[in-house]
Design an enzyme around this catalytic site. Sequence first.
Site, PDB file in Angstrom:
ATOM      1  CB  ALA A  66      -0.861  -0.016   1.254  1.00 41.82           C
ATOM      2  N   GLY A 112       0.420  -4.904   0.948  1.00 42.46           N
ATOM      3  CA  GLY A 112      -0.780  -4.919   0.107  1.00 42.46           C
ATOM      4  C   GLY A 112      -0.559  -5.615  -1.231  1.00 42.46           C
ATOM      5  CD  GLU A 115      -2.476  -7.280   3.146  1.00 40.40           C
ATOM      6  OE1 GLU A 115      -2.118  -6.141   2.782  1.00 40.40           O
ATOM      7  OE2 GLU A 115      -3.033  -7.486   4.230  1.00 40.40           O
ATOM      8  CD  GLU A 135       1.567  -5.481   5.763  1.00 38.05           C
ATOM      9  OE1 GLU A 135       2.354  -6.429   6.015  1.00 38.05           O
ATOM     10  OE2 GLU A 135       0.811  -5.471   4.782  1.00 38.05           O
TER      11      GLU A 135
HETATM   12  N1  COA Z   1       4.611   3.042  -0.629  1.00 39.38           N
HETATM   13  C1  COA Z   1       5.013   4.194  -1.175  1.00 39.38           C
HETATM   14  N2  COA Z   1       6.123   4.317  -1.918  1.00 39.38           N
HETATM   15  C2  COA Z   1       6.849   3.204  -2.106  1.00 39.38           C
HETATM   16  C3  COA Z   1       6.496   1.970  -1.556  1.00 39.38           C
HETATM   17  C4  COA Z   1       5.305   1.902  -0.782  1.00 39.38           C
HETATM   18  N3  COA Z   1       4.865   0.772  -0.248  1.00 39.38           N
HETATM   19  N4  COA Z   1       7.428   1.054  -1.908  1.00 39.38           N
HETATM   20  C5  COA Z   1       8.324   1.697  -2.646  1.00 39.38           C
HETATM   21  N5  COA Z   1       7.998   3.008  -2.772  1.00 39.38           N
HETATM   22  C6  COA Z   1       8.701   4.065  -3.499  1.00 39.38           C
HETATM   23  C7  COA Z   1       9.924   4.548  -2.745  1.00 39.38           C
HETATM   24  O1  COA Z   1       9.549   5.489  -1.772  1.00 39.38           O
HETATM   25  C8  COA Z   1      10.740   5.144  -3.866  1.00 39.38           C
HETATM   26  O2  COA Z   1      10.175   6.370  -4.212  1.00 39.38           O
HETATM   27  P1  COA Z   1      11.163   7.667  -4.484  1.00 39.38           P
HETATM   28  O3  COA Z   1      12.044   7.243  -5.633  1.00 39.38           O
HETATM   29  O4  COA Z   1      10.213   8.769  -4.827  1.00 39.38           O
HETATM   30  O5  COA Z   1      11.918   7.860  -3.211  1.00 39.38           O
HETATM   31  C9  COA Z   1      10.459   4.192  -5.024  1.00 39.38           C
HETATM   32  O6  COA Z   1       9.228   3.535  -4.711  1.00 39.38           O
HETATM   33  C10 COA Z   1      11.519   3.148  -5.230  1.00 39.38           C
HETATM   34  O7  COA Z   1      11.701   2.436  -4.012  1.00 39.38           O
HETATM   35  P2  COA Z   1      13.115   2.247  -3.295  1.00 39.38           P
HETATM   36  O8  COA Z   1      12.872   2.026  -1.843  1.00 39.38           O
HETATM   37  O9  COA Z   1      14.049   3.371  -3.648  1.00 39.38           O
HETATM   38  O10 COA Z   1      13.627   0.897  -3.979  1.00 39.38           O
HETATM   39  P3  COA Z   1      14.636  -0.166  -3.381  1.00 39.38           P
HETATM   40  O11 COA Z   1      14.970  -1.079  -4.506  1.00 39.38           O
HETATM   41  O12 COA Z   1      15.750   0.507  -2.657  1.00 39.38           O
HETATM   42  O13 COA Z   1      13.792  -0.970  -2.281  1.00 39.38           O
HETATM   43  C11 COA Z   1      11.852  -2.136  -1.435  1.00 39.38           C
HETATM   44  C12 COA Z   1      12.706  -1.781  -2.668  1.00 39.38           C
HETATM   45  C13 COA Z   1      10.602  -2.851  -1.926  1.00 39.38           C
HETATM   46  C14 COA Z   1      12.643  -3.069  -0.499  1.00 39.38           C
HETATM   47  C15 COA Z   1      11.477  -0.837  -0.680  1.00 39.38           C
HETATM   48  O14 COA Z   1      10.932   0.074  -1.602  1.00 39.38           O
HETATM   49  C16 COA Z   1      10.469  -1.026   0.427  1.00 39.38           C
HETATM   50  O15 COA Z   1      10.816  -1.519   1.492  1.00 39.38           O
HETATM   51  N6  COA Z   1       9.210  -0.610   0.186  1.00 39.38           N
HETATM   52  C17 COA Z   1       8.174  -0.669   1.185  1.00 39.38           C
HETATM   53  C18 COA Z   1       7.675  -2.071   1.395  1.00 39.38           C
HETATM   54  C19 COA Z   1       6.615  -2.130   2.452  1.00 39.38           C
HETATM   55  O16 COA Z   1       6.875  -1.917   3.613  1.00 39.38           O
HETATM   56  N7  COA Z   1       5.389  -2.431   2.040  1.00 39.38           N
HETATM   57  C20 COA Z   1       4.294  -2.583   2.933  1.00 39.38           C
HETATM   58  C21 COA Z   1       3.520  -1.335   2.998  1.00 39.38           C
HETATM   59  S1  COA Z   1       2.163  -1.512   4.126  1.00 39.38           S
END
Ligand code: COA
Length: 260
Positions: A66, A112, A115, A135
């Site tokens: 999400a 999400g 999910e 989460e």
């Molecule tokens: N919500 C909002 N933005 C998200 C996102 C999320 N769940 N997941 C990734 N993004 C965005 C990042 O903020 C980044 O945006 P920016 O370039 O404007 O800063 C972009 O997507 C790329 O992500 P980034 O984190 O730079 O890539 P990465 O390869 O370093 O890491 C992940 C990949 C998936 C490990 C990391 O993005 C992450 O941990 N995301 C969140 C996962 C999460 O907790 N999901 C559950 C949400 S309830």
Amino acid sequence: MSYENILVAQNDGIATITINRPKKLNALNRDTIQELHNAFEKLNDDAHTKVIILTGSGEKAFVAGADISEFADFSVDEGGKLAAKGQELLFDFVQNLGTPVIAAVNGFALGGGLELAMAAHFRIASDNAKMGLPEVSLGVIPGYGGTQRLPQLVGKGKAMEMVMTAGMIGADEALQCGLVNHVTTQEELLPLANKLASKIMRNSLVAIRGAIKAINANYEDGVNGFKTEIEEFGNCFGTEDFKEGTTAFLEKRKADFPGK
Ligand code: COA
């Protein structure tokens, strides 16, 4: 209908919905959830669409969760409403859709995203896929059905571990624990999804709709799945598909189901 956050392509009865926010790793914001709802509803009502494939755009992510930026400052009330609305509009909606939905997980499927993949009728993954419910690392719990569907698919103990550690598992482990049905290369992922969709389409989609309902009934509180099965089984006897299926078998020919 035009969409900003998703792409919808149709080819020979197979519709592919691609979540298309690659710069945000296809994170599900409010608009994307609404667009997905609209697209699923429209395709489900479309007689030409037999199977739906759901995937993410780019090579990195199915859906990374999400959209965290949208709910970071929510109150208790807003948090509850976010989960309730999302479950109703998308996650429960997809699970209960009469048209088969295959999730083709092509990278990160987190929060999400996982999910959503779990709400699909089944999942396949590319070998670079990473899946998890992180989460609790954000101080929240899965709110789009993850605490319910993950144990249904992988068992309670494995689900507890995945949720509590907030860790990610790779495609092979996901295959091993029943979270996905097949693992393939990234190039072969959509071809495999299409192959499975074509195999599904050869059968009676009316009967498949009844089977989806009966299988889902097993997981519904207060619903006797055996009763649902009896009801859906009986309903089949009134369909043109049943007449065609049994007649074709007896005439030793391939069935050509009218889908009614
Ligand atoms: N919500 C909002 N933005 C998200 C996102 C999320 N769940 N997941 C990734 N993004 C965005 C990042 O903020 C980044 O945006 P920016 O370039 O404007 O800063 C972009 O997507 C790329 O992500 P980034 O984190 O730079 O890539 P990465 O390869 O370093 O890491 C992940 C990949 C998936 C490990 C990391 O993005 C992450 O941990 N995301 C969140 C996962 C999460 O907790 N999901 C559950 C949400 S309830």
